[in-house]
Scaffold this motif. Structure first.
Motif, PDB file in Angstrom:
ATOM      1  N   ASP A   1       4.158   0.599  10.847  1.00  0.00           N
ATOM      2  CA  ASP A   1       4.381  -1.207   9.900  1.00  0.00           C
ATOM      3  C   ASP A   1       5.126  -1.382   9.427  1.00  0.00           C
ATOM      4  N   VAL A   2       6.547  -1.503   9.675  1.00  0.00           N
ATOM      5  CA  VAL A   2       7.837  -1.425   8.395  1.00  0.00           C
ATOM      6  C   VAL A   2       8.024  -3.511   8.555  1.00  0.00           C
ATOM      7  N   PRO A   3       9.161  -4.222   7.276  1.00  0.00           N
ATOM      8  CA  PRO A   3       9.020  -4.922   7.385  1.00  0.00           C
ATOM      9  C   PRO A   3      10.179  -6.005   9.165  1.00  0.00           C
ATOM     10  N   ALA A   4       9.709  -6.910   8.825  1.00  0.00           N
ATOM     11  CA  ALA A   4       9.878  -7.453  10.239  1.00  0.00           C
ATOM     12  C   ALA A   4      11.411  -7.215  10.653  1.00  0.00           C
ATOM     13  N   GLU A   5      12.099  -7.366   9.612  1.00  0.00           N
ATOM     14  CA  GLU A   5      14.045  -7.582   9.603  1.00  0.00           C
ATOM     15  C   GLU A   5      14.510  -6.180  10.036  1.00  0.00           C
ATOM     16  N   VAL A   6      13.450  -5.051  10.152  1.00  0.00           N
ATOM     17  CA  VAL A   6      14.049  -4.060  11.275  1.00  0.00           C
ATOM     18  C   VAL A   6      13.016  -3.231  11.080  1.00  0.00           C
ATOM     19  N   ALA A   7      11.987  -3.897  12.320  1.00  0.00           N
ATOM     20  CA  ALA A   7      10.928  -3.699  12.817  1.00  0.00           C
ATOM     21  C   ALA A   7      11.255  -3.002  14.494  1.00  0.00           C
TER      22      ALA A   7
ATOM     23  N   PRO B   1       0.665  -1.827  -0.025  1.00  0.00           N
ATOM     24  CA  PRO B   1       0.206  -0.212   0.198  1.00  0.00           C
ATOM     25  C   PRO B   1       0.886   1.237  -0.172  1.00  0.00           C
ATOM     26  N   HIS B   2       2.298   1.579  -0.028  1.00  0.00           N
ATOM     27  CA  HIS B   2       2.648   3.031   0.248  1.00  0.00           C
ATOM     28  C   HIS B   2       3.934   2.318  -0.800  1.00  0.00           C
ATOM     29  N   THR B   3       3.545   1.857  -2.095  1.00  0.00           N
ATOM     30  CA  THR B   3       4.870   1.759  -3.148  1.00  0.00           C
ATOM     31  C   THR B   3       4.942   3.078  -2.988  1.00  0.00           C
ATOM     32  N   GLY B   4       5.785   3.446  -3.889  1.00  0.00           N
ATOM     33  CA  GLY B   4       6.702   4.859  -4.076  1.00  0.00           C
ATOM     34  C   GLY B   4       7.401   5.499  -3.027  1.00  0.00           C
ATOM     35  N   GLU B   5       6.509   5.747  -1.341  1.00  0.00           N
ATOM     36  CA  GLU B   5       7.187   5.841  -0.259  1.00  0.00           C
ATOM     37  C   GLU B   5       8.549   5.498  -0.451  1.00  0.00           C
ATOM     38  N   LEU B   6       9.057   6.006   1.366  1.00  0.00           N
ATOM     39  CA  LEU B   6      10.683   5.980   1.161  1.00  0.00           C
ATOM     40  C   LEU B   6      10.857   4.662   2.949  1.00  0.00           C
ATOM     41  N   LEU B   7      11.010   4.400   3.139  1.00  0.00           N
ATOM     42  CA  LEU B   7      12.139   2.900   4.197  1.00  0.00           C
ATOM     43  C   LEU B   7      13.003   3.823   4.456  1.00  0.00           C
TER      44      LEU B   7
ATOM     45  N   ASP C   1      21.475  -1.651  19.965  1.00  0.00           N
ATOM     46  CA  ASP C   1      20.344  -0.414  20.296  1.00  0.00           C
ATOM     47  C   ASP C   1      20.015   0.674  19.766  1.00  0.00           C
ATOM     48  N   LYS C   2      21.114   1.352  18.962  1.00  0.00           N
ATOM     49  CA  LYS C   2      20.858   2.543  19.297  1.00  0.00           C
ATOM     50  C   LYS C   2      20.354   2.939  17.671  1.00  0.00           C
ATOM     51  N   GLY C   3      20.241   2.027  16.609  1.00  0.00           N
ATOM     52  CA  GLY C   3      18.771   2.186  15.858  1.00  0.00           C
ATOM     53  C   GLY C   3      17.496   2.372  16.568  1.00  0.00           C
ATOM     54  N   GLU C   4      16.925   1.363  17.887  1.00  0.00           N
ATOM     55  CA  GLU C   4      15.716   1.291  17.772  1.00  0.00           C
ATOM     56  C   GLU C   4      15.412   3.173  18.664  1.00  0.00           C
ATOM     57  N   ILE C   5      16.192   3.394  19.521  1.00  0.00           N
ATOM     58  CA  ILE C   5      16.574   4.376  20.857  1.00  0.00           C
ATOM     59  C   ILE C   5      16.108   5.505  19.876  1.00  0.00           C
ATOM     60  N   LEU C   6      17.241   5.411  18.490  1.00  0.00           N
ATOM     61  CA  LEU C   6      16.921   6.974  17.258  1.00  0.00           C
ATOM     62  C   LEU C   6      15.625   7.141  16.842  1.00  0.00           C
ATOM     63  N   THR C   7      15.461   5.951  16.318  1.00  0.00           N
ATOM     64  CA  THR C   7      14.169   5.966  16.068  1.00  0.00           C
ATOM     65  C   THR C   7      12.581   6.020  17.046  1.00  0.00           C
ATOM     66  N   ARG C   8      12.311   6.131  17.960  1.00  0.00           N
ATOM     67  CA  ARG C   8      11.656   6.257  18.838  1.00  0.00           C
ATOM     68  C   ARG C   8      11.605   7.073  19.219  1.00  0.00           C
ATOM     69  N   MET C   9      12.725   8.111  20.073  1.00  0.00           N
ATOM     70  CA  MET C   9      12.810   9.337  20.564  1.00  0.00           C
ATOM     71  C   MET C   9      12.825  10.265  19.457  1.00  0.00           C
ATOM     72  N   SER C  10      12.562  10.028  17.814  1.00  0.00           N
ATOM     73  CA  SER C  10      12.268  10.750  16.619  1.00  0.00           C
ATOM     74  C   SER C  10      10.756  11.033  16.396  1.00  0.00           C
ATOM     75  N   LEU C  11       9.999   9.470  16.930  1.00  0.00           N
ATOM     76  CA  LEU C  11       8.740   9.294  17.445  1.00  0.00           C
ATOM     77  C   LEU C  11       8.738  10.559  18.245  1.00  0.00           C
ATOM     78  N   TRP C  12       9.035   9.908  19.541  1.00  0.00           N
ATOM     79  CA  TRP C  12       8.259  10.943  20.373  1.00  0.00           C
ATOM     80  C   TRP C  12       8.021  12.156  20.388  1.00  0.00           C
ATOM     81  N   TRP C  13       9.222  12.661  19.386  1.00  0.00           N
ATOM     82  CA  TRP C  13       9.697  14.342  19.227  1.00  0.00           C
ATOM     83  C   TRP C  13       7.947  14.880  18.492  1.00  0.00           C
ATOM     84  N   PHE C  14       8.409  13.932  16.717  1.00  0.00           N
ATOM     85  CA  PHE C  14       7.631  14.260  16.039  1.00  0.00           C
ATOM     86  C   PHE C  14       5.886  14.884  16.563  1.00  0.00           C
ATOM     87  N   GLU C  15       5.428  13.401  17.681  1.00  0.00           N
ATOM     88  CA  GLU C  15       4.504  13.448  18.378  1.00  0.00           C
ATOM     89  C   GLU C  15       4.165  15.086  19.030  1.00  0.00           C
TER      90      GLU C  15
END
Length: 300
Positions: free
Chosen positions: A85-91, A31-37, A57-71
């Motif tokens: 909702d991303v592929p399992a290998e990069v969840a 459903p998100h064809t053409g968008e970016l991962l 865990d650095k990648g997950e910490i950065l992602t969680r922190m960005s999401l929190w700040w965006f909100e």
């Protein structure tokens, strides 16, 4: 010299680009064809090298922190996040985001004098053409936050501080004015939130892009990561003492070790940095976790 590992293949996505920390893919299925991962790795860089050691865990910490700040910032500025909702290998460490027309400018806000801003000030009494009072030192709080943009460098090169006038000439005066206003508004709100938990947001950089909707409306959108220890300088309010380097919530532990005799590494040589000791890796991870937990009030 950057030595970025090859990005892993992800089903339903085509790899576009890898930076020091993030890997970017275009979604080719679903459903998100053409968008970016946008995937945040556990890589860490220092002195224009991507180290062979990673920080768990650095990648997950950065992602969680960005999401929190965006909100937190949604009342001020739109953002590019579509889904987690991303592929399992990069969840946990990736986001599906909008494809935007990005501005070729690093939008930097400074509330305190340090880093490259201090170097400019010591040489000229200004930062990016903004005159500052005499007598400031490393760690001084500025009379008011300033917008100090930089050009986006090629991967492996340093971004170069430029004047506001140079940005206006490059992207047009209307967009330059909007980017400056948004940058300072977002910085002010983020610094207010950080101070509420005993942290100082000394400086930070943002990236913005343009989104066009089906009706032709043009919107400036906050993109990439936001207000993480990789793009921002956080200090403890209780430990802040102008006149020297402030302890920060980022990879300063790694930089300090690499510059120490213990590492055996010569920063001026062409040799890559050595692998990090387990103690340095653990302390760096703990520093990132502490920044996340203090800001968000949640346990990682």
């Amino acid at each position: 010299m950057l030595n970025i590992p090859e990005a892993p293949a992800i089903a339903g996505a085509t790899h576009l680009h890898s930076g020091k920390v993030r890997d970017l893919y275009e979604i080719t299925d679903g459903p998100h064809t053409g968008e970016l991962l946008m995937v945040a790795s556990d890589r860490i860089s220092a002195f224009d090298h991507v180290l062979e050691s990673t920080i768990p865990d650095k990648g997950e910490i950065l992602t969680r922190m960005s999401l929190w700040w965006f909100e937190q910032l949604e009342p001020l500025v739109a953002n590019h996040v579509i889904s987690t909702d991303v592929p399992a290998e990069v969840a946990g460490r990736a986001l599906i985001v909008q494809k935007l027309q990005m501005f070729p400018v690093e939008c930097v806000a400074r509330g305190y004098l340090t880093g490259s801003g201090l170097i400019d000030y010591d040489q000229t009494g200004e930062v990016c053409g903004v005159p500052l009072p005499h007598g400031l030192v490393d760690g001084s709080r500025l009379p008011k936050p300033i917008f100090t943009p930089a050009t986006k460098a090629e991967l492996g090169d340093h971004d170069e501080n430029v004047s506001y006038e140079a940005v206006a000439k490059q992207i047009g005066p209307d967009d330059a004015s909007m980017l400056r206003e948004l940058t300072l508004d977002v910085y002010a709100r983020a610094d207010e939130i950080a101070r509420g938990v005993g942290l100082i947001l000394a400086d930070t950089k943002f990236e913005f892009g343009v989104r066009h909707d089906d009706l032709g409306t043009r919107t400036i959108v906050l993109a990439d990561e936001v207000l993480t220890p990789d793009s921002s300088r956080y200090w403890s309010l209780d430990e802040w003492v102008p006149g020297g380097t402030q302890p920060s919530y980022d990879k300063q532990i790694v930089r300090n070790w690499l510059l120490s005799p213990e590492s055996g590494w010569d920063k001026g040589s062409d040799a890559p940095p050595p692998a990090l000791p387990s103690e340095i890796i653990e302390r760096t991870r703990a520093r990132y976790v502490e920044a996340y937990e203090r800001l968000t009030g949640t346990t990682f």
